[in-house]
Scaffold this motif. Structure first.
Motif, PDB file in Angstrom:
ATOM      1  N   GLU A 154      -4.463  -7.652  -8.337  1.00  0.00           N
ATOM      2  CA  GLU A 154      -4.689  -8.632  -7.268  1.00  0.00           C
ATOM      3  C   GLU A 154      -3.482  -8.752  -6.351  1.00  0.00           C
ATOM      4  OE1 GLU A 154      -5.726 -13.407  -6.780  1.00  0.00           O
ATOM      5  OE2 GLU A 154      -6.144 -12.394  -8.685  1.00  0.00           O
ATOM      6  N   ASP A 155      -2.290  -8.872  -6.933  1.00  0.00           N
ATOM      7  CA  ASP A 155      -1.090  -9.010  -6.103  1.00  0.00           C
ATOM      8  C   ASP A 155      -0.758  -7.712  -5.378  1.00  0.00           C
ATOM      9  OD1 ASP A 155      -0.765 -11.660  -6.686  1.00  0.00           O
ATOM     10  OD2 ASP A 155       0.912 -11.396  -8.074  1.00  0.00           O
ATOM     11  N   THR A 156      -1.003  -6.577  -6.005  1.00  0.00           N
ATOM     12  CA  THR A 156      -0.745  -5.294  -5.346  1.00  0.00           C
ATOM     13  C   THR A 156      -1.596  -5.160  -4.083  1.00  0.00           C
ATOM     14  OG1 THR A 156      -0.176  -4.232  -7.447  1.00  0.00           O
ATOM     15  CG2 THR A 156      -0.799  -2.792  -5.626  1.00  0.00           C
ATOM     16  N   LEU A 157      -2.881  -5.428  -4.220  1.00  0.00           N
ATOM     17  CA  LEU A 157      -3.776  -5.326  -3.064  1.00  0.00           C
ATOM     18  C   LEU A 157      -3.437  -6.384  -2.009  1.00  0.00           C
ATOM     19  CD1 LEU A 157      -7.091  -4.692  -5.014  1.00  0.00           C
ATOM     20  CD2 LEU A 157      -5.893  -3.040  -3.564  1.00  0.00           C
ATOM     21  N   ARG A 158      -3.081  -7.573  -2.457  1.00  0.00           N
ATOM     22  CA  ARG A 158      -2.741  -8.651  -1.519  1.00  0.00           C
ATOM     23  C   ARG A 158      -1.510  -8.292  -0.692  1.00  0.00           C
ATOM     24  NH1 ARG A 158       1.054 -12.385  -1.913  1.00  0.00           N
ATOM     25  NH2 ARG A 158       1.346 -12.064  -4.161  1.00  0.00           N
ATOM     26  N   ILE A 159      -0.467  -7.804  -1.341  1.00  0.00           N
ATOM     27  CA  ILE A 159       0.762  -7.470  -0.625  1.00  0.00           C
ATOM     28  C   ILE A 159       0.542  -6.310   0.336  1.00  0.00           C
ATOM     29  CG2 ILE A 159       3.098  -6.539  -0.947  1.00  0.00           C
ATOM     30  CD1 ILE A 159       3.248  -8.335  -3.473  1.00  0.00           C
ATOM     31  N   LEU A 160      -0.242  -5.323  -0.074  1.00  0.00           N
ATOM     32  CA  LEU A 160      -0.577  -4.235   0.848  1.00  0.00           C
ATOM     33  C   LEU A 160      -1.248  -4.775   2.105  1.00  0.00           C
ATOM     34  CD1 LEU A 160      -1.925  -1.407  -1.484  1.00  0.00           C
ATOM     35  CD2 LEU A 160       0.009  -1.224   0.081  1.00  0.00           C
ATOM     36  N   ALA A 161      -2.180  -5.711   1.915  1.00  0.00           N
ATOM     37  CA  ALA A 161      -2.884  -6.293   3.063  1.00  0.00           C
ATOM     38  C   ALA A 161      -1.943  -7.119   3.929  1.00  0.00           C
ATOM     39  CB  ALA A 161      -4.052  -7.138   2.572  1.00  0.00           C
ATOM     40  N   GLU A 162      -1.073  -7.890   3.285  1.00  0.00           N
ATOM     41  CA  GLU A 162      -0.152  -8.747   4.040  1.00  0.00           C
ATOM     42  C   GLU A 162       0.860  -7.934   4.845  1.00  0.00           C
ATOM     43  OE1 GLU A 162      -0.179 -12.570   0.938  1.00  0.00           O
ATOM     44  OE2 GLU A 162       1.583 -11.266   1.077  1.00  0.00           O
ATOM     45  N   GLU A 163       1.368  -6.864   4.260  1.00  0.00           N
ATOM     46  CA  GLU A 163       2.399  -6.071   4.928  1.00  0.00           C
ATOM     47  C   GLU A 163       1.818  -5.061   5.906  1.00  0.00           C
ATOM     48  OE1 GLU A 163       5.759  -6.505   4.634  1.00  0.00           O
ATOM     49  OE2 GLU A 163       5.160  -8.290   3.510  1.00  0.00           O
ATOM     50  N   GLY A 164       0.551  -4.710   5.692  1.00  0.00           N
ATOM     51  CA  GLY A 164      -0.055  -3.632   6.462  1.00  0.00           C
ATOM     52  C   GLY A 164       0.272  -2.312   5.805  1.00  0.00           C
ATOM     53  N   ALA A 165      -0.720  -1.714   5.181  1.00  0.00           N
ATOM     54  CA  ALA A 165      -0.482  -0.505   4.396  1.00  0.00           C
ATOM     55  C   ALA A 165      -0.088   0.665   5.285  1.00  0.00           C
ATOM     56  CB  ALA A 165      -1.728  -0.148   3.594  1.00  0.00           C
ATOM     57  N   PRO A 166       0.740   1.569   4.772  1.00  0.00           N
ATOM     58  CA  PRO A 166       0.992   2.827   5.500  1.00  0.00           C
ATOM     59  C   PRO A 166      -0.303   3.621   5.661  1.00  0.00           C
ATOM     60  CG  PRO A 166       2.553   2.534   3.686  1.00  0.00           C
ATOM     61  CD  PRO A 166       1.487   1.499   3.512  1.00  0.00           C
ATOM     62  N   GLU A 167      -0.240   4.644   6.475  1.00  0.00           N
ATOM     63  CA  GLU A 167      -1.430   5.457   6.733  1.00  0.00           C
ATOM     64  C   GLU A 167      -1.957   6.102   5.456  1.00  0.00           C
ATOM     65  OE1 GLU A 167      -2.727   9.376   9.388  1.00  0.00           O
ATOM     66  OE2 GLU A 167      -0.789   8.387   9.720  1.00  0.00           O
ATOM     67  N   ARG A 168      -1.057   6.475   4.540  1.00  0.00           N
ATOM     68  CA  ARG A 168      -1.445   7.152   3.298  1.00  0.00           C
ATOM     69  C   ARG A 168      -0.905   6.382   2.102  1.00  0.00           C
ATOM     70  NH1 ARG A 168       1.667  12.079   4.220  1.00  0.00           N
ATOM     71  NH2 ARG A 168       2.724  10.690   5.687  1.00  0.00           N
ATOM     72  N   VAL A 169      -1.811   5.943   1.247  1.00  0.00           N
ATOM     73  CA  VAL A 169      -1.471   5.169   0.055  1.00  0.00           C
ATOM     74  C   VAL A 169      -2.096   5.840  -1.161  1.00  0.00           C
ATOM     75  CG1 VAL A 169      -1.793   2.964  -1.149  1.00  0.00           C
ATOM     76  CG2 VAL A 169      -1.284   2.987   1.313  1.00  0.00           C
ATOM     77  N   VAL A 170      -1.311   6.005  -2.214  1.00  0.00           N
ATOM     78  CA  VAL A 170      -1.793   6.615  -3.452  1.00  0.00           C
ATOM     79  C   VAL A 170      -1.578   5.644  -4.605  1.00  0.00           C
ATOM     80  CG1 VAL A 170      -1.585   8.532  -5.070  1.00  0.00           C
ATOM     81  CG2 VAL A 170      -1.173   8.913  -2.626  1.00  0.00           C
ATOM     82  N   PHE A 171      -2.637   5.326  -5.328  1.00  0.00           N
ATOM     83  CA  PHE A 171      -2.505   4.570  -6.569  1.00  0.00           C
ATOM     84  C   PHE A 171      -2.308   5.570  -7.699  1.00  0.00           C
ATOM     85  CE2 PHE A 171      -3.853   1.053  -4.119  1.00  0.00           C
ATOM     86  CZ  PHE A 171      -3.552  -0.098  -4.840  1.00  0.00           C
ATOM     87  N   HIS A 172      -1.052   5.709  -8.136  1.00  0.00           N
ATOM     88  CA  HIS A 172      -0.707   6.648  -9.210  1.00  0.00           C
ATOM     89  C   HIS A 172      -1.238   6.126 -10.543  1.00  0.00           C
ATOM     90  CE1 HIS A 172       2.082   7.254 -12.580  1.00  0.00           C
ATOM     91  NE2 HIS A 172       2.650   6.091 -12.297  1.00  0.00           N
ATOM     92  N   ALA A 173      -1.707   7.047 -11.390  1.00  0.00           N
ATOM     93  CA  ALA A 173      -2.272   6.696 -12.703  1.00  0.00           C
ATOM     94  C   ALA A 173      -3.210   5.500 -12.539  1.00  0.00           C
ATOM     95  CB  ALA A 173      -1.180   6.415 -13.727  1.00  0.00           C
ATOM     96  N   PHE A 174      -4.189   5.671 -11.676  1.00  0.00           N
ATOM     97  CA  PHE A 174      -5.115   4.585 -11.345  1.00  0.00           C
ATOM     98  C   PHE A 174      -5.586   3.884 -12.621  1.00  0.00           C
ATOM     99  CE2 PHE A 174      -9.283   2.789 -10.377  1.00  0.00           C
ATOM    100  CZ  PHE A 174      -8.995   2.086  -9.215  1.00  0.00           C
ATOM    101  N   SER A 175      -5.497   2.553 -12.603  1.00  0.00           N
ATOM    102  CA  SER A 175      -5.788   1.790 -13.823  1.00  0.00           C
ATOM    103  C   SER A 175      -6.857   0.733 -13.625  1.00  0.00           C
ATOM    104  CB  SER A 175      -4.502   1.131 -14.340  1.00  0.00           C
ATOM    105  OG  SER A 175      -3.959   0.241 -13.374  1.00  0.00           O
TER     106      SER A 175
END
Length: 274
Positions: A154-175
């Motif tokens: 939840e916090d990972t997705l929230r911070i990405l939205a708040e900061e504005g994600a880079p053009e390319r984002v990879v969730f390593h070892a997707f969990s």
């Protein structure tokens, strides 16, 4: 340079080679129980022709960048791991990391993100601040952002939205589960699956892999960790990608050759050409 992984047992035997070359999207060549040259040779022998080696602090990030500069099969990711960032990161380190991220052969800022599994709540704020700074570095340098997200969706997705994600984002070892995979897909985030997707108790991960769009998928080892079945618990290497790739192809009902080609194309789209 090679540092013992601390895993038990000998290196597993090589799997059947892939007919179509693929990529290990995340490994730690400095932690191999083999030399860099040996790890690359073993990977090439089974059709893993490219790999991204990942730093967790400034010294290891510098090492990964040096290895990438010396080996055409290798690219590097540089960052302060969230567990390393939990006590705070000084400004000089961020400045050095930004300069390193611009180096030739460095293709990602990572692994960064949040890890609430190993970090007590009183250190979450420091992790979050470091994550925000890494997002800014990725955008400033034009590199992909490689995320470590453990029990912090939840916090990972929230911070990405708040900061504005880079053009390319990879969730390593997707969990995440299938629902999170859909959220990531809607945002255009790439999901990289490691050997733990092969574990008996990983049904939720396999369900996530089944619903993720093919053009947003990568395969990784996180070697020497997360070694796939049937060698769980043994030290791993990029040469074990075929085991995970074949399981994912089967899970998705896709031909192995087609899936390997897609993974290679996704890696180049995410990290740039080798």
């Amino acid at each position: 340079m090679a540092r013992n992984s601390g895993r038990v047992g000998d290196l597993p035997p090589p799997p059947e080679p892939l007919a179509v070359p693929a990529v290990d999207a995340h490994c730690h060549l400095d932690l191999m129980d083999a030399s860099v040259d040996e790890a690359i040779a073993a990977a090439l022998a089974v059709g893993i022709t490219r790999m991204v080696t990942v730093g967790i602090d400034l010294p290891t990030s510098r090492w990964q960048a040096e290895i990438a500069a010396a080996h055409p099969e290798v690219r590097a990711a540089v960052a302060i791991h969230p567990n390393e960032a939990a006590a705070g990161v000084d400004e000089a380190t961020f400045e050095a990391l930004t300069a390193l991220a611009r180096a030739d052969g460095v293709v990602a800022v990572g692994e960064t993100g949040l890890d609430y599994y190993r970090t007590p709540p009183e250190q979450h704020a420091a992790q979050q601040e470091s994550f925000r700074r890494h997002i800014a570095i990725a955008k400033d340098t034009g590199r992909a952002l490689m995320i470590h997200d453990r029990e912090a969706h939840e916090d990972t997705l929230r911070i990405l939205a708040e900061e504005g994600a880079p053009e390319r984002v990879v969730f390593h070892a997707f969990s995440g589960d299938a629902e999170m995979a859909k959220v990531c897909a809607d945002a255009g985030y790439v999901m990289s699956f490691a050997g733990n997707v092969t574990f008996k108790n990983a049904e939720a991960l396999r369900e996530a892999a089944a619903v993720a769009p093919q053009d947003l998928l990568l395969v990784e080892t996180d070697a020497p960790y997360l070694t796939p079945v049937p060698w769980r618990g043994r030290p791993g290497g990029p040469y074990l990608v075929p085991l995970t790739l074949r399981l994912l192809a089967q899970t998705r009902g896709t031909a192995v050759d087609e899936f390997a080609a897609a993974i290679a194309a996704n890696a180049e789209r995410t990290f740039g050409p080798w």
